[in-house]
Design a protein around this motif. Structure first.
Motif, PDB file in Angstrom:
ATOM      1  N   LEU A   5       0.666  -1.173  -0.069  1.00  0.00           N
ATOM      2  CA  LEU A   5       0.181   0.215   0.105  1.00  0.00           C
ATOM      3  C   LEU A   5       1.001   1.166  -0.066  1.00  0.00           C
ATOM      4  CD1 LEU A   5      -2.540  -0.917   2.839  1.00  0.00           C
ATOM      5  CD2 LEU A   5      -2.722  -1.487   0.451  1.00  0.00           C
ATOM      6  N   GLN A   6       0.362   2.390  -0.506  1.00  0.00           N
ATOM      7  CA  GLN A   6       1.000   3.635  -0.399  1.00  0.00           C
ATOM      8  C   GLN A   6      -0.306   4.643  -0.493  1.00  0.00           C
ATOM      9  OE1 GLN A   6       4.535   4.467  -0.650  1.00  0.00           O
ATOM     10  NE2 GLN A   6       3.464   6.242   0.179  1.00  0.00           N
ATOM     11  N   SER A   8      -0.958   8.930  -0.230  1.00  0.00           N
ATOM     12  CA  SER A   8      -0.422  10.082  -0.886  1.00  0.00           C
ATOM     13  C   SER A   8       0.420  10.963   0.128  1.00  0.00           C
ATOM     14  CB  SER A   8      -1.592  10.694  -1.900  1.00  0.00           C
ATOM     15  OG  SER A   8      -2.472  11.253  -0.936  1.00  0.00           O
ATOM     16  N   PRO A  13       5.976   2.889   1.835  1.00  0.00           N
ATOM     17  CA  PRO A  13       5.165   2.040   1.572  1.00  0.00           C
ATOM     18  C   PRO A  13       4.544   1.168   3.007  1.00  0.00           C
ATOM     19  CG  PRO A  13       7.032   1.293   0.734  1.00  0.00           C
ATOM     20  CD  PRO A  13       7.181   2.573   1.424  1.00  0.00           C
ATOM     21  N   ASN A  98      -7.437  -4.479  -6.956  1.00  0.00           N
ATOM     22  CA  ASN A  98      -6.189  -3.734  -7.162  1.00  0.00           C
ATOM     23  C   ASN A  98      -6.523  -2.253  -7.387  1.00  0.00           C
ATOM     24  OD1 ASN A  98      -7.036  -4.312  -9.868  1.00  0.00           O
ATOM     25  ND2 ASN A  98      -4.842  -4.305 -10.278  1.00  0.00           N
ATOM     26  N   LYS A 101      -9.480   2.279  -3.443  1.00  0.00           N
ATOM     27  CA  LYS A 101      -8.857   3.465  -2.807  1.00  0.00           C
ATOM     28  C   LYS A 101      -9.360   3.425  -1.357  1.00  0.00           C
ATOM     29  CE  LYS A 101      -6.696   4.843  -6.703  1.00  0.00           C
ATOM     30  NZ  LYS A 101      -5.688   4.367  -7.017  1.00  0.00           N
ATOM     31  N   SER A 111      -3.702   3.751  -1.929  1.00  0.00           N
ATOM     32  CA  SER A 111      -3.747   2.730  -3.087  1.00  0.00           C
ATOM     33  C   SER A 111      -3.012   1.590  -2.820  1.00  0.00           C
ATOM     34  CB  SER A 111      -3.466   3.522  -4.236  1.00  0.00           C
ATOM     35  OG  SER A 111      -1.983   3.934  -4.328  1.00  0.00           O
ATOM     36  N   ILE A 112      -3.351   0.455  -3.763  1.00  0.00           N
ATOM     37  CA  ILE A 112      -2.543  -0.576  -3.904  1.00  0.00           C
ATOM     38  C   ILE A 112      -1.695  -0.587  -4.958  1.00  0.00           C
ATOM     39  CG2 ILE A 112      -2.848  -3.059  -3.994  1.00  0.00           C
ATOM     40  CD1 ILE A 112      -6.055  -2.662  -2.814  1.00  0.00           C
ATOM     41  N   ASN A 113      -0.252  -0.867  -4.430  1.00  0.00           N
ATOM     42  CA  ASN A 113       0.631  -0.723  -5.650  1.00  0.00           C
ATOM     43  C   ASN A 113       0.935  -2.117  -6.224  1.00  0.00           C
ATOM     44  OD1 ASN A 113       1.012   1.984  -5.184  1.00  0.00           O
ATOM     45  ND2 ASN A 113       2.898   2.192  -4.194  1.00  0.00           N
ATOM     46  N   ASN A 114       1.159  -2.859  -5.351  1.00  0.00           N
ATOM     47  CA  ASN A 114       1.237  -4.324  -5.806  1.00  0.00           C
ATOM     48  C   ASN A 114       0.197  -5.356  -4.814  1.00  0.00           C
ATOM     49  OD1 ASN A 114       2.029  -6.935  -6.142  1.00  0.00           O
ATOM     50  ND2 ASN A 114       4.209  -6.590  -5.749  1.00  0.00           N
TER      51      ASN A 114
END
Length: 123
Positions: A5-6, A8, A13, A98, A101, A111-114
């Motif tokens: 997760l990241q 803003s 992460p 994926n 948000k 958000s889901i980066n991976n």
């Protein structure tokens, strides 16, 4: 479980933690639904927070005479993930995908980066 997760406004992460309460696994670890948004249970800190809406950042910035001063992140997610995968129900709620948000009360968008699972298919 284990999705990267990241936020803003976060500087680092984090990893999604999913408890096995829905009794559904996704490629091994537990699968998540939109209700897996609880701070410090499902969503862990993102290092330092840069959001001026965060009271601790605002206080530190005021003490530094207006110079933005990041403070440790404590996620404040009171609303579920949106939109989720409405066609795939998990524990009577849409499963997490994926593109979902999650909003932090301090203005950050998580958000889901991976997604950590990529091969799960419904028979």
């Amino acid at each position: 479980m284990g999705a990267l997760l990241q936020c803003s406004f976060g500087l680092a992460p984090s990893s999604l933690v999913v408890l096995p309460k829905n009794k559904v696994m996704g490629e091994g670890p537990p699968a998540a639904n939109i209700m897996d948004h609880i701070p410090m249970v499902n969503i862990m800190p993102f290092g330092m927070c840069n959001s001026p809406a965060n009271p601790t950042v605002a206080a530190a910035t005021a003490a530094a005479l207006g110079v933005l001063t990041p403070m440790p992140c404590i996620p404040a997610t009171s609303a579920p993930w949106v939109p989720g995968a409405a066609t795939v129900m998990l524990g009577f709620m849409p499963s997490l995908d994926n593109v979902s948000k999650c909003m932090c009360n301090w203005g950050g968008v998580i958000s889901i980066n991976n997604p950590a699972t990529t091969k799960t298919m419904i028979p």
